[in-house]
Design an enzyme around this catalytic site. Structure first.
Site, short mmCIF file in Angstrom:
data_model
loop_
_atom_site.label_atom_id
_atom_site.label_comp_id
_atom_site.label_asym_id
_atom_site.label_seq_id
_atom_site.Cartn_x
_atom_site.Cartn_y
_atom_site.Cartn_z
N ASP A 280 0.92 -1.31 -0.07
CA ASP A 280 0.03 0.18 -0.05
C ASP A 280 1.05 1.24 -0.07
OD1 ASP A 280 -3.14 0.60 1.54
OD2 ASP A 280 -1.80 1.63 0.06
C1 GLC Z 1 -4.46 4.44 0.04
C2 GLC Z 1 -5.21 3.30 0.38
C3 GLC Z 1 -5.31 2.25 -0.87
C4 GLC Z 1 -4.99 2.90 -2.00
C5 GLC Z 1 -3.88 3.41 -2.23
C6 GLC Z 1 -3.38 4.59 -3.56
O1 GLC Z 1 -3.53 4.92 1.24
O2 GLC Z 1 -4.98 2.51 1.49
O3 GLC Z 1 -6.54 1.49 -0.80
O4 GLC Z 1 -5.27 2.29 -3.25
O5 GLC Z 1 -3.25 4.36 -1.30
O6 GLC Z 1 -4.03 5.47 -3.47
#
Ligand code: GLC
Length: 749
Positions: A280
């Site tokens: 993430d």
């Molecule tokens: C965010 C979220 C994730 C998302 C990623 C990209 O922090 O936790 O669900 O897809 O970053 O934006």
């Protein structure tokens, strides 16, 4: 070194050539292409593929891409910019490996659908799949070929802001609808230019963040992981989901981004997943904050060794792993396997053959068919929670309507969380729809009273009361602004914010019929609102077409059919509260003496010793699977094909469903099972099947389900997965709290 690589390449080609039909992008052909490319790559180029960036400076990005230091970018939505950067990758870098372009397309790209929790209320995989397909067609036209969806974290805590993105509290419903989204995003073939690689997230148990506080730790033991939180992800693998994303939480002390047990032992070895795993956003380097890693290099080593192929924007991989490999802390095989997963995905997506956005493609954003699909999704996601004395639908006797509340005409808020690309200008609000669609039938007096949902000022309430007094009925649109749910937006108080309660009480006091429509991103505590409203609709954040769908429901053109995909608590203190709880050794009685009924100086044990709250009882305000209709349905004649089944048998369940009310309606019939005695305690109910059944007034239909006994399996005391013989009870009904029941036995045979 080069000879070594050539030997590997030759061996790979020979091995694959021996069983590969010529042409076509079959798996064997792709594997051969992957190996051929891999042997050409330097370590720096391999680490470049494992590096995902969210560009701020496109000139700087172009330089990095040219040097082979980037494998994917996210948050670029300008197709010309995408092509510019992609041309650098394909035509100016040494090996010409195309980038994967990603974006969070969670519930629509331009045409915004109900938030996923709202879509889940439809219990309809077909409409959910169609919504994802619409999103894929619109997003891919701007060059986005990878979305970070579906979010399939089982979510049982109304305080957690990300419950809005989830498909609710039940593993089975989440599995069915998560697979539908994957099918919609990925289409018939991942290499189709309208297809978008899906991403099962967040792996795993993120929805159990302690206290519902986002990013918080979780403490889910392996058995509950396997029975509750993992099943939707296994379904995603079986559905061919292209990618996975790790979750921010540490479970029992291990951050998911370095959790070898789930990432390698389960995902790769048990489930045989051959897709790609991305971290993430900075979750690699955030393991320093967790206190799990000493520095970025330590974090990079633990993440890649645990099985994370691509590093989302922390740049820990690109900056540290060359030294880690040199030091022997990360085997080259680990790097090669990660790069194989990335290259395989790119070949499967057809990016080597078609890397660029077709700028001549017809603009499909907001086309009527997309808007109509979004409207249908709203119609099926709105839940009728209360409807006293047939307040709804508003009939001909209603000539003047007072429309009040901060969500009646809030085009931005109505879209909900994770709608970076939605455009408020295209949102049709309930006020606009009522005026446009029904303005010739009813006179509308509009008084929002509050400027926004957190507005504490009560100055405008008098005008709303005055409007109510001049109307035949009041429709109050309340709820949450979009910012109050979604990532990092947890709430300790899950009741209506601002002066919304005061507004509802004031207009209710006029005695006019009060219809309350709630738009929110979570199962708010609506106990007070239900008390003062004659009718209560829950519309989640319905997206672009929320207005027309809600207007049609209010005026009776559409009969609501949504059911709660998550339990609605009576009080926040009940959370976590969900239907599939355990019995405990002292289950509550159906009726318990509550705090105001307890005599003064009551004896210590005088009210019994059972599992409930003195001030909230043991039941929620609305249970999972609950929703009313403008008609009524009756269940009768439940029959099982036998009362005893072997392990390999199928249970045939039949019953009659009747529409005993005045109009056509759709009922979501649900089938639940309880394993009465297990080697470990078992939930008091588990959803095993559901179906939308539409019946005309007076119509009766025989409904049947086929339930394989093997679907009763769980992880027993010895941590093996299987069905245990013994006694079971099965229910069919309108929700998780009521229905017809029958008993049966499973025997070893
Ligand atoms: C965010 C979220 C994730 C998302 C990623 C990209 O922090 O936790 O669900 O897809 O970053 O934006």
């Amino acid at each position: 070194m080069r000879i070594h690589r050539l030997f590997i390449a030759a061996a790979a080609i020979l091995a694959i050539a021996s069983c590969t039909p010529v042409g076509g992008n079959t798996d064997a052909v792709i594997e051969r292409k992957v190996e051929q490319l891999l042997v050409e790559m330097t370590l720096e180029e391999k680490l470049g593929q494992m590096n995902q960036l969210s560009p701020w400076d496109y000139d700087d990005l172009a330089e990095k891409v040219r040097r082979g230091e980037v494998g994917s970018i996210l948050n670029c939505t300008d197709p010309e910019q995408v092509n510019r950067i992609q041309r650098v990758a394909v035509e100016e870098s040494r090996l010409g490996i195309p980038l994967i372009v990603a974006r969070d397309v969670i519930h629509g790209y331009k045409t915004i659908f109900p938030i996923p929790l709202g879509q889940a209320a439809s219990f309809n995989p077909e409409i959910v799949e169609k919504g994802a397909r619409v999103a894929a067609v619109e997003a891919s036209s701007d060059g986005i070929r990878w979305t970070f969806a579906p979010m399939i974290d089982v979510s049982r805590d109304a305080r957690w802001g990300r419950i809005a993105e989830s498909l609710g509290e039940d593993p089975y419903l989440t599995s069915v609808l998560g697979v539908a989204m994957i099918r919609g995003f990925q289409g018939d073939s991942l290499d189709d230019s309208t297809s978008v690689a899906a991403c099962a997230k967040h792996f795993v148990a993120y929805g159990a963040s302690e206290g519902g506080r986002d990013y918080n730790s979780t403490y889910i033991p392996e058995r509950q992981l396997r029975d509750v939180y993992l099943p939707p992800f296994k379904a995603a693998v079986d559905a061919g989901c292209a990618t996975f994303m790790t979750s921010f939480n540490d479970n029992d002390g291990v951050p998911s981004t370095a959790n070898r047990f789930v990432l390698r032992d389960i995902l790769r070895d048990e489930w045989d997943f051959d897709g790609m795993v991305v971290s993430d956003w900075t979750s690699v380097s955030e393991m320093i904050n967790h206190g799990f890693c000493a520095d970025a290099k330590d974090a990079a080593e633990k993440a890649v060794n645990a099985g994370v192929d691509m590093d989302m924007v922390s740049e820990a991989y690109i900056r540290n792993l060359a030294l880690s490999v040199e030091e022997g802390k990360v085997p080259m095989k680990v790097i090669d396997d990660a790069v194989r997963n990335i290259l395989r995905l790119k070949f499967r997506m057809g990016l080597f053959d078609n890397p660029y956005v077709d700028m001549s493609r017809e603009d499909m954003t907001y086309v009527p068919a997309h808007l109509e699909t979004a409207r249908k999704a709203v119609e099926q996601s709105v839940i009728l929670l209360k409807n006293d004395a047939g307040t709804l639908p508003l009939g001909d006797r209603i000539r003047t309507i007072a429309v009040v509340g901060p969500m009646a005409d809030a085009p931005y808020e109505q879209m909900g969380t994770w709608t970076f690309d939605g455009e408020r200008e295209h949102t049709v609000t309930p006020l606009a729809a009522l005026r446009e669609m029904y303005g010739d039938r009813v006179r509308i007096i509009y008084e929002p009273a509050l400027a926004y949902t957190r507005d504490k000022s009560q100055a405008g309430i008098a005008r709303a009361v005055n409007a109510a007094r001049r109307a035949d009925a009041v429709i109050a649109f309340v709820g949450e602004e979009a910012i109050l749910s979604g990532e990092a937006h947890s709430l300790a108080n899950v009741e209506l914010q601002g002066a919304q309660k005061q507004l509802l009480r004031a207009v209710a006091a006029t005695g006019r019929p009060l219809v309350t429509v709630v738009m929110a991103g979570r199962p708010l505590v609506l106990t007070d609102e239900a008390d003062v409203s004659d009718a209560l609709l829950f519309a989640f954040h319905p997206g672009t077409m929320g207005g027309p769908a809600i207007a049609d429901i209010l005026l009776g053109k559409v009969n609501p059919s949504g059911k709660t995909p998550v339990t609605f608590p009576r009080m926040a203190g009940q959370v976590p509260v969900y239907y599939g709880q355990k019995s405990t050794g002292r289950p509550a009685l159906s009726e318990e003496m509550l705090v105001d009924e307890i005599p003064v100086e009551a004896g210590q044990t005088s009210i019994g010793c059972r599992s409930f709250y003195l001030d909230a009882g043991s039941t929620p305000l609305y249970p999972f699977g609950y929703g009313l209709s403008y008609t009524t349905f009756e269940y009768s004649g439940l029959m099982l094909s036998s009362d005893t089944y072997g392990m390999d048998d199928d249970i045939t369940v039949t019953f009659n469903l009747s529409n005993s009310g005045p109009c056509e309606g759709t009922e979501i019939v649900q089938l639940y099972v309880r394993d009465l005695v297990g080697s470990v305690t078992r939930p008091v109910k588990e959803l095993k099947a559901f179906r939308r059944v539409t019946l005309g007034s007076g119509e009766t239909q025989a409904v049947s389900f086929n339930l394989p006994v093997r679907d009763l399996a769980f992880w027993g005391m010895d941590m093996t997965y299987g069905v245990e013989p013994g006694a079971f009870t099965l229910w069919v009904g309108p929700d998780s709290a009521t229905g017809l029941s029958a008993d049966f036995t499973v025997v070893k045979r």
